[in-house]
Design a protein around this motif. Structure first.
Motif, PDB file in Angstrom:
ATOM      1  N   GLY A   1      -0.312  27.344 -81.961  1.00  0.00           N
ATOM      2  CA  GLY A   1      -0.085  25.982 -81.494  1.00  0.00           C
ATOM      3  C   GLY A   1       1.084  25.374 -82.244  1.00  0.00           C
TER       4      GLY A   1
ATOM      5  N   HIS B   1     -11.248  15.015 -77.590  1.00  0.00           N
ATOM      6  CA  HIS B   1     -10.376  15.758 -78.499  1.00  0.00           C
ATOM      7  C   HIS B   1     -10.270  17.228 -78.095  1.00  0.00           C
ATOM      8  CE1 HIS B   1      -8.281  16.324 -82.284  1.00  0.00           C
ATOM      9  NE2 HIS B   1      -8.979  17.424 -82.477  1.00  0.00           N
ATOM     10  N   ASN B   2      -9.049  17.752 -78.208  1.00  0.00           N
ATOM     11  CA  ASN B   2      -8.794  19.172 -77.936  1.00  0.00           C
ATOM     12  C   ASN B   2      -9.169  19.613 -76.522  1.00  0.00           C
ATOM     13  OD1 ASN B   2      -7.420  20.393 -80.003  1.00  0.00           O
ATOM     14  ND2 ASN B   2      -9.233  20.638 -81.265  1.00  0.00           N
ATOM     15  N   SER B   3      -9.300  18.642 -75.613  1.00  0.00           N
ATOM     16  CA  SER B   3      -9.585  19.011 -74.232  1.00  0.00           C
ATOM     17  C   SER B   3      -8.331  18.776 -73.397  1.00  0.00           C
ATOM     18  CB  SER B   3     -10.727  18.158 -73.675  1.00  0.00           C
ATOM     19  OG  SER B   3     -10.240  16.882 -73.317  1.00  0.00           O
TER      20      SER B   3
ATOM     21  N   GLY C   1     -10.318  17.880 -68.474  1.00  0.00           N
ATOM     22  CA  GLY C   1     -10.722  17.624 -69.852  1.00  0.00           C
ATOM     23  C   GLY C   1     -12.083  16.959 -69.915  1.00  0.00           C
TER      24      GLY C   1
ATOM     25  N   GLY D   1     -14.878  19.179 -69.480  1.00  0.00           N
ATOM     26  CA  GLY D   1     -15.187  20.069 -70.601  1.00  0.00           C
ATOM     27  C   GLY D   1     -14.248  21.236 -70.801  1.00  0.00           C
ATOM     28  N   MET D   2     -13.068  21.212 -70.183  1.00  0.00           N
ATOM     29  CA  MET D   2     -12.156  22.346 -70.362  1.00  0.00           C
ATOM     30  C   MET D   2     -11.312  22.145 -71.628  1.00  0.00           C
ATOM     31  SD  MET D   2      -9.370  23.979 -67.771  1.00  0.00           S
ATOM     32  CE  MET D   2      -7.996  24.950 -68.383  1.00  0.00           C
ATOM     33  N   PRO D   3     -11.445  23.064 -72.598  1.00  0.00           N
ATOM     34  CA  PRO D   3     -10.623  22.934 -73.807  1.00  0.00           C
ATOM     35  C   PRO D   3      -9.161  23.263 -73.503  1.00  0.00           C
ATOM     36  CG  PRO D   3     -12.413  24.542 -74.103  1.00  0.00           C
ATOM     37  CD  PRO D   3     -12.295  24.252 -72.647  1.00  0.00           C
ATOM     38  N   ARG D   4      -8.251  22.771 -74.359  1.00  0.00           N
ATOM     39  CA  ARG D   4      -6.843  23.117 -74.193  1.00  0.00           C
ATOM     40  C   ARG D   4      -6.572  24.492 -74.799  1.00  0.00           C
ATOM     41  NH1 ARG D   4      -3.877  19.294 -78.690  1.00  0.00           N
ATOM     42  NH2 ARG D   4      -2.033  20.287 -77.830  1.00  0.00           N
ATOM     43  N   ARG D   5      -5.391  25.019 -74.508  1.00  0.00           N
ATOM     44  CA  ARG D   5      -4.916  26.286 -75.084  1.00  0.00           C
ATOM     45  C   ARG D   5      -5.822  27.467 -74.765  1.00  0.00           C
ATOM     46  NH1 ARG D   5      -3.780  23.026 -80.594  1.00  0.00           N
ATOM     47  NH2 ARG D   5      -1.604  22.529 -80.264  1.00  0.00           N
ATOM     48  N   ILE D   6      -6.314  27.533 -73.513  1.00  0.00           N
ATOM     49  CA  ILE D   6      -7.069  28.717 -73.106  1.00  0.00           C
ATOM     50  C   ILE D   6      -6.404  29.330 -71.884  1.00  0.00           C
ATOM     51  CG2 ILE D   6      -9.284  28.034 -74.105  1.00  0.00           C
ATOM     52  CD1 ILE D   6     -10.162  27.095 -71.335  1.00  0.00           C
ATOM     53  N   PRO D   7      -6.322  30.676 -71.824  1.00  0.00           N
ATOM     54  CA  PRO D   7      -5.659  31.342 -70.707  1.00  0.00           C
ATOM     55  C   PRO D   7      -6.575  31.557 -69.510  1.00  0.00           C
ATOM     56  CG  PRO D   7      -6.238  32.949 -72.364  1.00  0.00           C
ATOM     57  CD  PRO D   7      -6.684  31.612 -72.896  1.00  0.00           C
TER      58      PRO D   7
ATOM     59  N   TRP E   1     -18.109  22.333 -79.699  1.00  0.00           N
ATOM     60  CA  TRP E   1     -18.125  21.279 -78.678  1.00  0.00           C
ATOM     61  C   TRP E   1     -19.092  21.603 -77.555  1.00  0.00           C
ATOM     62  CZ3 TRP E   1     -13.913  20.134 -74.472  1.00  0.00           C
ATOM     63  CH2 TRP E   1     -14.223  18.919 -73.826  1.00  0.00           C
TER      64      TRP E   1
ATOM     65  N   GLN F   1     -17.765  16.590 -80.500  1.00  0.00           N
ATOM     66  CA  GLN F   1     -17.366  17.896 -81.011  1.00  0.00           C
ATOM     67  C   GLN F   1     -17.055  17.732 -82.486  1.00  0.00           C
ATOM     68  OE1 GLN F   1     -13.086  19.192 -80.222  1.00  0.00           O
ATOM     69  NE2 GLN F   1     -13.408  17.690 -78.614  1.00  0.00           N
TER      70      GLN F   1
ATOM     71  N   LEU G   1      -8.048  25.863 -81.202  1.00  0.00           N
ATOM     72  CA  LEU G   1      -7.363  27.156 -81.079  1.00  0.00           C
ATOM     73  C   LEU G   1      -7.626  28.001 -82.324  1.00  0.00           C
ATOM     74  CD1 LEU G   1      -5.408  29.068 -79.640  1.00  0.00           C
ATOM     75  CD2 LEU G   1      -3.542  27.870 -80.759  1.00  0.00           C
TER      76      LEU G   1
ATOM     77  N   ALA H   1     -10.549  31.546 -76.104  1.00  0.00           N
ATOM     78  CA  ALA H   1     -11.187  31.143 -74.838  1.00  0.00           C
ATOM     79  C   ALA H   1     -12.522  31.849 -74.638  1.00  0.00           C
ATOM     80  CB  ALA H   1     -10.259  31.447 -73.668  1.00  0.00           C
TER      81      ALA H   1
END
Lengths: 540, 315
Positions: free
Chosen positions: A144, A383-385, A447, A450-456, B228, B235, B263, B269
């Motif tokens: 990141g 946060h982080n989503s 977000g 519930g979808m976190p960021r930085r996931i493929p 979370w 979270q 991350l 993921a």
């Protein structure tokens, strides 16, 4: 050395342009040439960072892993962030500053032209270095753009190269900032009092002080990463008595003012453009200056709102929540002043005005989600989503990047001497303004779901909005080709000459020189006549 | 392209247009409807209200600030749109030259401050409530590891729990499907209740009692992770060398899904969190069984060592 300087000094009094690529560009000391180089570099980086974004959106088009492996995906998100922030947005604003600040304050050039050359020419090497890490064994940094330890210390040997590149960018930014401050404080034409300066100049003056304050902090943080990794120190290693959170504190002490570095100059551009096309002076000039200064001050005491979920003491969380919420007051004042400037104006909607209006609307959406994120208990869920991803892309793409596009369309006729294509400018605007919302608005929903960021890859429940978002992304990416096409057309192919005062309602010294602006302007300070300045008779 | 991959393409294509439009219309018309607290749903627009008293407070705050933003947006955008249509040069508008209006400026400085105080008040109350982990009945230690979760039951009803822990990793069916060119459609991964649990299912869920104040002690063994579960309403970062405490309560039995939020490397993921909330009596029974199991393991391990001294490592 002395003779060199003497010859150069002599040159400045003639209007001839240095011949040959090396002399003109490599040895450039002219603020207009250096401004052009900054803007071209920023455009190139915008497309490199944008290409990475296209791959990211393509991978996220549907669930399952189709195009890139997870680690490479992380390299892309990391480099996309670093390239867009340090390579596209910041150099673009420095380019605008180089071109416009001397023209706007009536100075012959930047105060320190040779340092100006150095601060530009460091950058291409910094970005070559950071892009080359993609091809190193172990790959580029993938933790990141915030580069939190301990994860970032797991990077291969590219870490050292990346840190060196960041040092170079920091040195470049600090030199650029010193130059801007020196120019504004020393080279203003007689009669250009501080409180008569254009707001673009004001916002850049404040931004430059922010840069000088924060870039050394970033340099310190990444240097500690370097010594932790290669020299056995334990700044951020809990097992060695260090503290992981220390890095986050130092990083965000840089990182939060940094976001204002990227938005304050855009505020300045918008504050130039809206009065021009409303044919009405800016509403509340002094409140605009004071609001910018308060935002800059507050930006130093809100850093931990990026760290609400790290388990800070309740008292600290409360302090940072209140300080964060407070920022919305001066920001609100700016938005209200822009709307009040439009109120009872006589508006036309050429491309720069369209982008400026879209900036005010869409930046405000980013401001709303920022207010939501500022409330600690709510932030625990956001946060982080992808909600955060949506938030900062609203302020950075439809905020900062739209601000840059506003400035480019507004001043391009002055730089090139030709009008851009209004029709293609409008097509570019409408495609961008619509697709940027298709791209980023659904990310709020993702977000919150519930979808976190930085996931493929993600659960199928997130599939639909991701597909919508990707389609918006592809359209937005493609639309930017129109922007480049329009710029190339204007500079090389357009026939019709732009007048000195390109826009009917434009006021300020830059409109007193011919279009294109001659290679050397204001070699002798201009005499400022009544009515020449937008804020010449400020009583408000 | 392999056969199953083609099928998956068809699957996603088929589900696309007509169903999508219907779903979208449904989602938009029931935008105010509450999201499922257990797992995300297609076209979901809003945050889940969760199943904890805490998550309800957080949801109320979220909605309050959302409506405040809508209100401000209506005023600001309304004024802008009105101005853009009314004050156009093409409509013969003459530009006024005013540059300030003290009354308006005082109002739009003071009013936002009052609105902010109105928001900060409940936010402060909830934050203090949120950080009060006292009087919890169960304590669970959560450790994030690249790329799995490690749960240890510390104490329950004031009694230390004897050596009960869970290592929780991505479920095998999801793990097979997630590989590039696996040919397995993510839509084909379902729980036995028919929930689409691709990447949101684990081999061993964290089992917790309902209607119980649970203290979580959250930390990490290698890099920073993020714990979370939206149904809990928060979270918490899992940070090496630090213990982050937070509390949660699940007022409805069910399977609550979440993900690592911070991350943490290439498989970030792929470390979901699944909480199985069961009634207290059932939990009590489960816990006793687990304690006995681990006691048995201890006994048999000791027995092995005693019975076979030759198996001991030789100098």
């Amino acid at each position: 050395m002395n003779t060199d300087a003497a010859i150069h000094h002599d040159d400045a009094h003639h209007d001839d342009v240095p011949k040959g690529f090396v002399h003109r560009w490599l040895f450039a000391t002219n603020h207009k040439d250096i401004g052009t180089m900054y803007l071209v570099l920023a455009l190139v980086m915008f497309f490199i960072g944008g290409a990475m974004a296209m791959v990211i959106r393509a991978e996220l088009f549907k669930p399952g892993l189709q195009l890139v492996q997870p680690y490479f995906f992380n390299e892309l998100t990391t480099l996309h962030g670093l390239i867009m922030i340090f390579g596209a947005i910041m150099p673009a604003f420095v380019g605008l500053a180089n071109w416009q600040i001397p023209l706007m304050v009536g100075a012959p050039d930047m105060a320190l032209p040779r340092m100006n050359n150095l601060s530009f020419w460091i950058l291409p090497f910094a970005f070559l270095l950071i892009l080359s890490t993609l091809f190193m064994p172990g790959g580029a940094v993938a933790g990141g753009w915030v580069m939190y330890p301990p994860l970032i210390l797991q990077t291969g040997e590219s870490l050292a190269f990346t840190i060196f590149a960041i040092h170079l960018m920091g040195i470049s930014s600090i030199m650029g900032a010193i130059n801007i401050i020196a120019t504004i404080l020393n080279l203003r034409a007689p009669g250009m009092d501080l409180l008569k300066m254009p707001l673009f100049v004001w916002t850049w003056l404040i931004t430059a002080f922010l840069l000088i304050a924060i870039m050394p902090v970033l340099a310190g943080a990444v240097t500690m990463l370097l010594t932790d990794r290669y020299f056995g120190t334990n700044f951020f290693n809990a097992a060695g008595g260090g503290d992981v959170l220390l890095y986050e504190h130092i990083f965000w002490f840089f990182g939060h003012p940094e976001v204002y570095v990227m938005i304050l100059p855009a505020f300045g551009v918008i504050s130039e453009v809206i009065p021009t096309f409303a044919r009405k002076p800016i509403f509340g000039y002094k409140p605009m200056v004071y609001a910018t200064a308060s935002i800059a001050f507050l930006s130093f005491i809100v850093w931990a709102h990026h760290m609400f979920t790290t388990g800070l003491p309740v008292g600290a969380q409360l302090f940072f929540m209140y300080a964060t919420m407070l920022i919305s007051v001066p920001t609100g004042v700016k938005v209200f002043n822009w709307v009040a400037t439009m109120w009872k104006g006589s508006m036309t909607f050429e491309t720069p005005m369209l982008f400026a209006v879209a900036f005010v609307i869409l930046f405000t959406i980013g401001g709303f989600s920022g207010l939501m994120l500022g409330l600690v208990p709510a932030d625990y869920q956001y946060h982080n989503s992808y909600f955060v991803v949506a938030h900062f892309h609203y302020v950075l793409v439809s905020g900062a990047a739209f601000g840059i596009m506003t400035g480019v369309y507004y001043w391009l006729p002055k730089w090139s001497g030709h009008m851009y294509s209004e029709r293609w400018g409008k097509i570019h605007f409408w495609l961008s303004a619509i697709s940027v919302n298709v791209l980023f608005f659904p990310q709020h929903f993702l977000g919150l779901a519930g979808m976190p960021r930085r996931i493929p890859d993600y659960n199928v429940a997130f599939a639909d909005w991701n597909m919508v978002s990707s389609i918006g992304g592809f359209v937005f990416g493609a639309s930017q080709l129109i922007f480049v096409g329009n710029i190339i057309y204007t500079v090389y192919f357009a026939r019709d000459k732009a007048p000195a005062r390109v826009w009917e309602g434009a006021r300020g010294l830059e409109w007193e020189v011919p279009s294109p602006a001659p290679h050397h302007t204001f070699s002798t300070p201009p005499t400022i006549l009544p009515g020449m300045l937008a804020h010449g008779d400020i009583t408000h | 392209m392999t056969q199953p991959a083609t099928r998956s393409a068809n699957r996603s294509g088929a589900h696309c247009l007509p169903r999508t439009l219907l779903a979208l219309a449904g989602a938009l018309s029931s935008a105010a409807a509450l999201a499922n607290p257990e797992h995300p749903t297609q076209w979901q627009l809003n945050l889940t209200r969760g199943v904890s008293p805490l998550s309800h407070d957080v949801w109320d705050l979220h909605m309050a600030v959302f409506y405040v933003c809508i209100g401000i947006g209506v005023v600001v955008y309304g004024a802008m749109v009105y101005a853009m249509f009314k004050f156009r040069k093409s409509k013969g508008a003459e530009a006024a030259q005013f540059t300030h209006n003290t009354k308006a400026e005082v109002i739009w400085t003071i009013l936002p401050v009052l609105i902010l105080i109105g928001l900060a008040w409940p936010a402060t109350r909830i934050l203090v409530y949120e950080n009060n982990t006292s009087n919890s009945v169960l304590t669970v230690k959560v450790t994030g590891v690249q790329w799995k979760w490690f749960y240890e039951y510390i104490d329950y009803k004031g009694q230390p729990v004897n050596n009960v822990s869970i290592i929780s990793m991505l479920a095998t069916d999801s793990n097979d499907a997630r590989q590039m060119d696996s040919g397995i459609s993510p839509w084909s991964i379902k729980s036995k209740h028919g929930v689409d649990d691709y990447l949101l299912n684990v081999d061993h869920p964290l089992v917790l009692p309902t209607h119980t104040k649970i203290q979580f002690l959250i930390t990490a063994a290698d890099v920073i992770h993020g714990f979370w579960v939206p149904a809990l309403g928060w979270q918490a970062d899992a940070i090496p060398g630090q213990i982050h405490d937070a509390w949660g309560q699940l007022d409805k039995p069910g399977t609550y899904r979440g993900q690592c939020a911070q991350l943490c490397g290439q498989d970030h993921a792929y470390m979901p969190i699944v909480i199985k909330a069961v009634p207290r009596a059932e939990f009590q029974q489960w816990l006793v069984t687990q304690e006995n199991k681990s006691r048995m393991q201890d006994v048999s391990r000791t027995a092995q060592v005693v019975a076979a001294p030759g198996a001991a490592p030789q100098g």
